[in-house]
Design a protein around this motif. Structure first.
Motif, PDB file in Angstrom:
ATOM      1  N   ALA A  44       1.009  -1.581  -0.375  1.00 24.16           N
ATOM      2  CA  ALA A  44      -0.305   0.017  -0.476  1.00 24.16           C
ATOM      3  C   ALA A  44       0.828   1.736  -0.232  1.00 24.16           C
ATOM      4  N   ILE A  45       2.164   0.660   1.168  1.00 23.07           N
ATOM      5  CA  ILE A  45       2.627   2.443   1.047  1.00 23.07           C
ATOM      6  C   ILE A  45       3.027   2.746  -0.572  1.00 23.07           C
ATOM      7  N   LEU A  46       4.173   1.641  -1.086  1.00 16.76           N
ATOM      8  CA  LEU A  46       4.196   1.790  -2.661  1.00 16.76           C
ATOM      9  C   LEU A  46       3.740   2.802  -3.961  1.00 16.76           C
ATOM     10  N   ILE A  47       2.290   1.597  -3.367  1.00 16.35           N
ATOM     11  CA  ILE A  47       1.417   2.730  -4.345  1.00 16.35           C
ATOM     12  C   ILE A  47       0.721   3.421  -4.271  1.00 16.35           C
ATOM     13  N   GLN A  48       0.841   4.000  -2.771  1.00 18.04           N
ATOM     14  CA  GLN A  48       0.425   5.538  -2.671  1.00 18.04           C
ATOM     15  C   GLN A  48       1.628   6.021  -2.846  1.00 18.04           C
ATOM     16  N   ASN A  49       2.603   6.045  -2.604  1.00 18.63           N
ATOM     17  CA  ASN A  49       4.428   7.079  -2.550  1.00 18.63           C
ATOM     18  C   ASN A  49       3.561   7.032  -4.592  1.00 18.63           C
ATOM     19  N   TRP A  50       3.536   6.110  -5.158  1.00 16.83           N
ATOM     20  CA  TRP A  50       4.266   6.301  -6.292  1.00 16.83           C
ATOM     21  C   TRP A  50       2.746   7.240  -6.986  1.00 16.83           C
ATOM     22  N   TYR A  51       1.973   7.176  -6.627  1.00 14.98           N
ATOM     23  CA  TYR A  51       0.815   7.254  -6.475  1.00 14.98           C
ATOM     24  C   TYR A  51       1.401   9.302  -6.421  1.00 14.98           C
ATOM     25  N   ARG A  52       1.064   9.793  -5.563  1.00 11.22           N
ATOM     26  CA  ARG A  52       1.387  10.791  -5.003  1.00 11.22           C
ATOM     27  C   ARG A  52       2.258  11.335  -5.787  1.00 11.22           C
ATOM     28  N   PHE A  53       3.869  10.421  -6.313  1.00  9.92           N
ATOM     29  CA  PHE A  53       4.708  11.238  -7.150  1.00  9.92           C
ATOM     30  C   PHE A  53       3.992  11.693  -8.551  1.00  9.92           C
ATOM     31  N   THR A  54       3.337  10.710  -8.918  1.00  9.89           N
ATOM     32  CA  THR A  54       2.933  10.782 -10.370  1.00  9.89           C
ATOM     33  C   THR A  54       1.722  11.780 -10.152  1.00  9.89           C
ATOM     34  N   ALA A  56       2.077  14.624  -8.247  1.00 15.15           N
ATOM     35  CA  ALA A  56       2.910  16.194  -8.241  1.00 15.15           C
ATOM     36  C   ALA A  56       2.876  16.810  -9.716  1.00 15.15           C
ATOM     37  N   ARG A  57       3.628  15.666 -10.438  1.00 13.38           N
ATOM     38  CA  ARG A  57       3.544  16.802 -11.569  1.00 13.38           C
ATOM     39  C   ARG A  57       3.036  16.136 -11.945  1.00 13.38           C
TER      40      ARG A  57
ATOM     41  N   TYR B  50       4.879  18.844  -4.223  1.00 11.61           N
ATOM     42  CA  TYR B  50       4.882  18.635  -5.441  1.00 11.61           C
ATOM     43  C   TYR B  50       6.455  19.566  -5.631  1.00 11.61           C
ATOM     44  N   ARG B  53       8.590  16.437  -5.271  1.00  8.21           N
ATOM     45  CA  ARG B  53       8.618  15.472  -5.776  1.00  8.21           C
ATOM     46  C   ARG B  53       8.678  15.856  -7.600  1.00  8.21           C
ATOM     47  N   PHE B 139      -4.901   7.318   1.624  1.00 10.35           N
ATOM     48  CA  PHE B 139      -5.226   7.950   1.021  1.00 10.35           C
ATOM     49  C   PHE B 139      -6.534   9.146   1.375  1.00 10.35           C
TER      50      PHE B 139
END
Lengths: 556, 180
Positions: A44-54, A56-57, B50, B53, B139
């Protein structure tokens, strides 16, 4: 495989401080039998981390797209102030006085020299074949209905009615003081809107929500119907507002000139509130200032004011509150830069002076676009405008690049490329972040600077034209169109070669650039297809519309 | 190598290091200024995530809070705004040390597979919501809704994670600008 294990170990050892104590699960997974043994928590942490990265971009792309739009808009605003100064220059220095006669209705006039409504009627004929709205003055509700209906159906209004509307607007505004004081009965709300920038859809949406218009937007408009008008502004005629908002921007040049000459209130009209105290020059716009909460306090004290509501600045939510709820910015043009760029809003204010905001956004789409799709649209639109600007400054950019390219390889470092871009375009944009969208890199990590121009070209390559001339015509295309329209006194769309040449000479001498007479003459002659000594200037200028190669491919 | 040559090599290395640091600082400043709404070298503290990242880092929420605490330590008073001059040294170190290393695509795939108990290639909407709003660093409702809108296959109401991943990776490789 081993690398993956090591990576996993690293990740697991980093830990999640504060969130979970090291548990049985975590310790077990420190020595995974195979990489697939990830606990649910870890996964879960990995997915949440990646998602928040996306996300932010995506947010970064959205923000820099808005920066691009705003920088180009402000640069454009400054150009237009320049343009109005050129009009003065032109009138003073005109070598062909007959074509720019003081009685020509299309030349920006001094305040008291306009033709009257009846003179327009006498001088300009509206042919029987015209099937748009026909107006009579003073305007009636029926006329206003007809206008709204026509614009909803994307019809065009005949030039004579446009001129008459402008004339009427000027007459009405002249009768009003510079600062209007309004009042309304105590128990009623008032509604305050901001800039609409000619967005008819937004205006109609606001009217519908205020029950000024009975018809909801999506229904067909069955001919002219009676509309019930309320007076949310207490005393002012609604029709005036429609006329003002829809047409005012067309009269901007004369207005700007008038205002800056007579009243020196550019500072007041063009300043923006900020959190920093005092008044500092407004670097973004190049005119006016930033004013702080202390300035607002002093102003309120002096004039015994309770609230300042202003527009003029793009706001993503349609509104913004600043200076401790004393200053409100309201912006009513939704999708201002591009579909999905922002909401519009208006304010409902009761006697308690507590503002209530109503937000809205006009949309072409039936379904709700995902954030990614919306940002994608905004970003491509912003980059497109930026690339056009890059093309229009091609030769300046190339010479700036070449200064850094000491060994003539055609490649320069990223910092040098960024410095060159900023020195020429002066848009204060994040060039390093935008680089991948604007230019290609070679295998050494250097920028191939000519790749900035690869995807751009002018629509109809005109063999007779020198590249520098083409570039100048591209950059000033919009300005030239305005100038030619003014010279074209009979609204035929044609001007003589002589008029064209002289205007061009004047324009270039004003700008201080080389006129390139010979190449221009050759070019113009090649465009005069029927050799009758006149050119269709719209057609001519259309040839200098910058086209994006990828766009062309899509249209094939 | 003689002492002199060693000295020269050292100076060159120093200069090249300075060059690298200068370039990193420029990148950080650029990203920062995109969020600097008032053009006064400050950003809202809530936008730090933001910025960090966008510079290519993958901090967890907890790590982000740590970073923010480090930066705010330097601030005289906590106003909710972060100054560039306080942020720059902290962020430069982060990029030089390559902290918050990116998550490789295959690790992410294993993460999805771990949530796919039955190994059928997809995760149901209910399971996804349960895991991502209750476990790890949960989330918010808005984040969950946004992800579902972008990732869920509307016909089956499931997340086909291989497809979703390949779409994400394509988007990212197009625009990852910072390879420090």
């Amino acid at each position: 495989m081993l690398l993956l294990l090591l990576l996993l170990l690293l990740l697991l050892l980093r830990g999640v401080p504060g969130k979970h104590e090291p548990s049985q699960d975590d310790t077990a997974s420190l020595c995974p039998a195979s990489p697939a043994v990830l606990t649910v928590i870890r996964a879960a942490i990995l997915i949440q981390n990646w998602y928040r990265f996306t996300m932010a971009r995506i947010e970064m792309r959205r923000r820099y797209s808005l920066s691009i739009f705003r920088s180009i808009e402000y640069a454009d605003e400054q150009d237009q102030l320049q343009l109005s100064m050129f009009f003065t220059f032109m009138l003073d220095h005109c070598t062909n006085p007959d074509s720019v006669s003081p009685t020509s209705p299309s030349v920006p006039q001094g305040v008291d020299e306009c033709l009257s409504l009846t003179e327009f009627e006498e001088k300009i004929d509206v042919p029987d074949s015209y099937c748009g709205p026909r107006l009579s003055f003073p305007l009636t509700v029926g006329d206003a209905n007809a206008l709204i209906n026509a614009f909803r159906n994307k019809e065009q209004l005949h030039a004579r009615y446009v001129l008459q509307l402008l004339c009427e607007t000027r007459r009405v505004l002249k009768l009003m003081p510079n600062i209007s004081r309004l009042s309304t009965s105590y128990s009623k709300d008032i509604t305050i809107c901001g800039d609409l920038h000619g967005n008819l859809d937004d205006l109609l949406l606001i009217f519908y929500k205020l029950s000024v218009v009975k018809m909801p937007l999506n229904q067909g408009y069955p001919g002219v119907t009676r509309m019930r008008y309320q007076n949310p502004f207490g005393g002012k005629d609604i029709i005036d507002d429609i006329v003002k908002e829809s047409y005012m921007f067309k009269a901007r040049y004369g207005f700007t000139k008038e205002v800056s000459r007579k009243y020196k209130i550019v500072d007041i009209l063009w300043s923006d509130p900020r959190s920093q105290k005092g008044c500092t020059p407004n670097k973004c716009r190049g005119v006016g200032c930033y004013f702080g909460p202390d300035v607002t306090s002093r102003l309120f004290k002096r004039y015994k004011l309770k609230m300042l509501i202003r527009s003029h600045e793009f706001k993503r939510e349609g509104y913004e509150i600043s200076h401790g709820r004393k200053v409100i910015t309201i912006f009513s043009a939704s999708n201002y830069y591009e579909e999905g760029s922002n909401r519009g809003a208006y304010i409902k204010l009761g006697p308690d002076l507590k503002p209530r905001f109503v937000q809205f956004q006009v949309s072409k789409h039936k379904h709700r676009l995902s954030l990614q799709e919306r940002v994608g649209t905004i970003e491509s639109s912003a980059l497109k405008s930026l690339r056009e600007m890059i093309y229009a400054h091609r030769s300046e950019l190339i010479s700036a690049f070449e200064q850094y390219d000491l060994n003539g390889s055609g490649c320069i470092s990223v910092p040098d490329w960024a410095a060159a871009m900023e020195s020429v375009l002066q848009l204060e944009l994040p060039w390093r972040m935008l680089r991948s969208q604007l230019a290609q890199m070679n295998s050494d990590g250097e920028v191939d600077f000519m790749s900035c121009f690869y995807d751009l070209k002018v629509d109809q390559p005109i063999k007779e034209a020198e590249p520098a001339l083409v570039e100048t015509l591209c950059r000033y295309r919009k300005d030239l169109e305005i100038i030619f329209n003014i010279i074209d006194k009979d609204n035929s769309g044609l001007i003589s070669l002589e008029e064209f040449s002289q205007t061009w000479k004047l324009f270039t001498s004003y700008l201080g650039i080389a006129a390139q007479d010979e190449s221009l003459d050759k070019l113009v002659l090649s465009v005069d297809h029927n050799k009758d000594g006149h050119i269709d200037f719209s057609e001519f200028l259309e040839a200098f519309h910058v086209v994006h190669r990828l766009e062309k491919k899509a249209n094939l | 190598m003689t002492g002199g040559a060693q000295g020269c090599a050292k100076v060159e290395q120093q200069q090249s290091n300075n060059g690298i640091v200068a370039e990193i600082e420029k990148k950080i400043t650029e990203a920062f200024e995109v969020f600097d709404r008032e053009s006064n070298k400050t950003v809202d503290a809530r936008d730090i995530g933001y910025i960090v990242r966008s510079l290519g880092c993958f901090p967890s929420e907890a790590e982000l809070h740590e970073l923010l605490a480090k930066v705010e330590e330097e601030e005289e008073e906590s106003t909710g705004f972060i100054h560039l001059e306080k942020f720059l040294p902290v962020m430069t170190k982060v990029l030089l040390n390559r902290s918050y290393w990116p998550i490789p695509e295959d690790v992410l795939l294993h993460a999805f597979e771990a949530l796919d108990q039955n190994k059928c290639g997809y995760i149901t909407k209910e399971d996804l919501v349960k895991y991502l709003t209750e476990e790890g660093e949960p989330f918010t409702q808005e984040e969950m809704e946004d992800m579902l809108a972008a990732a869920l296959d509307p016909e089956t109401n499931t997340l086909r994670y291989r497809d979703y991943l390949s779409k994400l990776v394509v988007d990212e490789t197009k625009i990852l600008p910072f390879n420090v």
